[in-house]
Design a protein around this motif. Structure first.
Motif, mmCIF file in Angstrom:
data_model
loop_
_atom_site.group_PDB
_atom_site.id
_atom_site.type_symbol
_atom_site.label_atom_id
_atom_site.label_comp_id
_atom_site.label_asym_id
_atom_site.label_seq_id
_atom_site.Cartn_x
_atom_site.Cartn_y
_atom_site.Cartn_z
ATOM 1 N N LYS A 158 22.873 28.905 15.745
ATOM 2 C CA LYS A 158 21.613 28.575 15.082
ATOM 3 C C LYS A 158 20.575 28.149 16.112
ATOM 4 N N THR A 159 19.340 28.016 15.657
ATOM 5 C CA THR A 159 18.279 27.546 16.538
ATOM 6 C C THR A 159 17.784 26.183 16.067
ATOM 7 N N ILE A 160 17.371 25.379 17.045
ATOM 8 C CA ILE A 160 16.744 24.090 16.776
ATOM 9 C C ILE A 160 15.393 24.139 17.476
ATOM 10 N N THR A 161 14.329 24.074 16.695
ATOM 11 C CA THR A 161 12.985 24.099 17.248
ATOM 12 C C THR A 161 12.416 22.687 17.186
ATOM 13 N N VAL A 162 11.994 22.193 18.349
ATOM 14 C CA VAL A 162 11.479 20.826 18.469
ATOM 15 C C VAL A 162 9.987 20.893 18.775
ATOM 16 N N THR A 163 9.203 20.124 18.012
ATOM 17 C CA THR A 163 7.770 20.036 18.231
ATOM 18 C C THR A 163 7.398 18.573 18.485
ATOM 19 N N ILE A 164 6.582 18.364 19.500
ATOM 20 C CA ILE A 164 6.018 17.041 19.772
ATOM 21 C C ILE A 164 4.514 17.246 19.855
ATOM 22 N N GLU A 165 3.755 16.529 19.002
ATOM 23 C CA GLU A 165 2.319 16.774 18.901
ATOM 24 C C GLU A 165 1.451 15.611 19.364
ATOM 25 N N ASN A 166 2.011 14.470 19.674
ATOM 26 C CA ASN A 166 1.192 13.302 19.982
ATOM 27 C C ASN A 166 1.303 12.858 21.439
ATOM 28 N N GLN B 298 20.673 4.605 20.560
ATOM 29 C CA GLN B 298 22.032 4.782 20.046
ATOM 30 C C GLN B 298 22.167 6.171 19.424
ATOM 31 N N PHE B 299 23.276 6.834 19.682
ATOM 32 C CA PHE B 299 23.520 8.165 19.136
ATOM 33 C C PHE B 299 23.446 8.148 17.604
ATOM 34 N N ALA B 300 24.022 7.127 16.994
ATOM 35 C CA ALA B 300 24.086 7.069 15.533
ATOM 36 C C ALA B 300 22.704 7.107 14.887
ATOM 37 N N SER B 301 21.709 6.509 15.517
ATOM 38 C CA SER B 301 20.377 6.482 14.909
ATOM 39 C C SER B 301 19.579 7.761 15.197
ATOM 40 N N ALA B 302 19.975 8.533 16.191
ATOM 41 C CA ALA B 302 19.259 9.759 16.546
ATOM 42 C C ALA B 302 19.981 11.023 16.090
ATOM 43 N N LYS B 303 21.180 10.897 15.585
ATOM 44 C CA LYS B 303 22.003 12.076 15.299
ATOM 45 C C LYS B 303 21.549 12.820 14.061
ATOM 46 N N PHE B 304 21.770 14.122 14.103
ATOM 47 C CA PHE B 304 21.532 15.001 12.964
ATOM 48 C C PHE B 304 22.639 16.034 12.963
ATOM 49 N N ASP B 305 22.854 16.657 11.811
ATOM 50 C CA ASP B 305 23.883 17.684 11.681
ATOM 51 C C ASP B 305 23.234 19.055 11.606
ATOM 52 N N LEU B 306 23.773 19.977 12.376
ATOM 53 C CA LEU B 306 23.365 21.380 12.328
ATOM 54 C C LEU B 306 24.475 22.121 11.599
ATOM 55 N N ASN B 307 24.139 22.693 10.453
ATOM 56 C CA ASN B 307 25.142 23.388 9.648
ATOM 57 C C ASN B 307 24.819 24.865 9.540
ATOM 58 N N ASP B 308 24.384 25.287 8.365
ATOM 59 C CA ASP B 308 24.192 26.710 8.092
ATOM 60 C C ASP B 308 22.798 27.241 8.387
ATOM 61 N N ASP B 309 21.818 26.352 8.507
ATOM 62 C CA ASP B 309 20.434 26.797 8.655
ATOM 63 C C ASP B 309 19.848 26.366 9.992
ATOM 64 N N ASP B 310 18.872 27.125 10.477
ATOM 65 C CA ASP B 310 18.114 26.716 11.650
ATOM 66 C C ASP B 310 17.349 25.440 11.298
ATOM 67 N N LEU B 311 17.026 24.640 12.313
ATOM 68 C CA LEU B 311 16.320 23.379 12.085
ATOM 69 C C LEU B 311 14.987 23.362 12.806
ATOM 70 N N ASP B 312 14.015 22.705 12.188
ATOM 71 C CA ASP B 312 12.738 22.394 12.805
ATOM 72 C C ASP B 312 12.629 20.867 12.818
#
Length: 141
Positions: A27-35, A122-136
């Motif tokens: 899958k893809t993870i697209t990261v945007t930082i705008e500020n 801390q990893f726990a506060s920043a973590k996310f799960d990548l499953n079946d869909d691409d993420l933005d």
């Protein structure tokens, strides 16, 4: 001899086509930082597992020049799992975070989930799960 050469060529082509199919399954993870406060330097991003978080390089790393105070980076072919992204505005392009004398960071940084931090990340506060869909994802400095 021709038969052996043909068999080797066939095995190699099957292995290469399987490798390409496997690469497309990620899958893809697209990261945007705008500020971002200015266009100086670049932004360094690391995609981390719990094992690599706050221990150096991520399992995938990227760097992007800043245009008009924003960046967009895509991590490709990422397998399903739990991750965290750390981002640093490396204003002086020295490839590391700079600190004030009191230990506070001089350069802006952020991470996935945009947690409020009162101490080391801390990893726990920043973590996310990548499953079946691409993420933005949007990270705020």
């Amino acid at each position: 001899m021709k038969t052996l050469t043909l068999i080797i060529a066939l095995v190699l082509s099957v292995n290469l086509s399987n490798a390409q199919e496997g690469a497309e399954k990620g899958k893809t993870i697209t990261v945007t930082i705008e500020n971002i406060t200015n266009n100086n330097g670049s932004v360094i991003l690391g995609l981390h597992t719990e094992d690599t978080f706050m221990k150096g390089q991520g399992i995938m790393n990227a760097e992007s020049k800043i245009v008009d105070g924003k960046i967009t980076v895509t991590f490709k072919n990422v397998e399903a799992g739990s991750y965290a992204i750390m981002a640093l505005h490396d204003e002086n392009d020295n490839k590391r975070m700079d600190f004030q004398e009191n230990g506070m960071p001089k350069e802006s940084y952020g991470m996935s989930n945009n947690p409020e931090m009162y101490g080391p990340p801390q990893f726990a506060s920043a973590k996310f799960d990548l499953n079946d869909d691409d993420l933005d994802l949007k990270i705020i400095f």
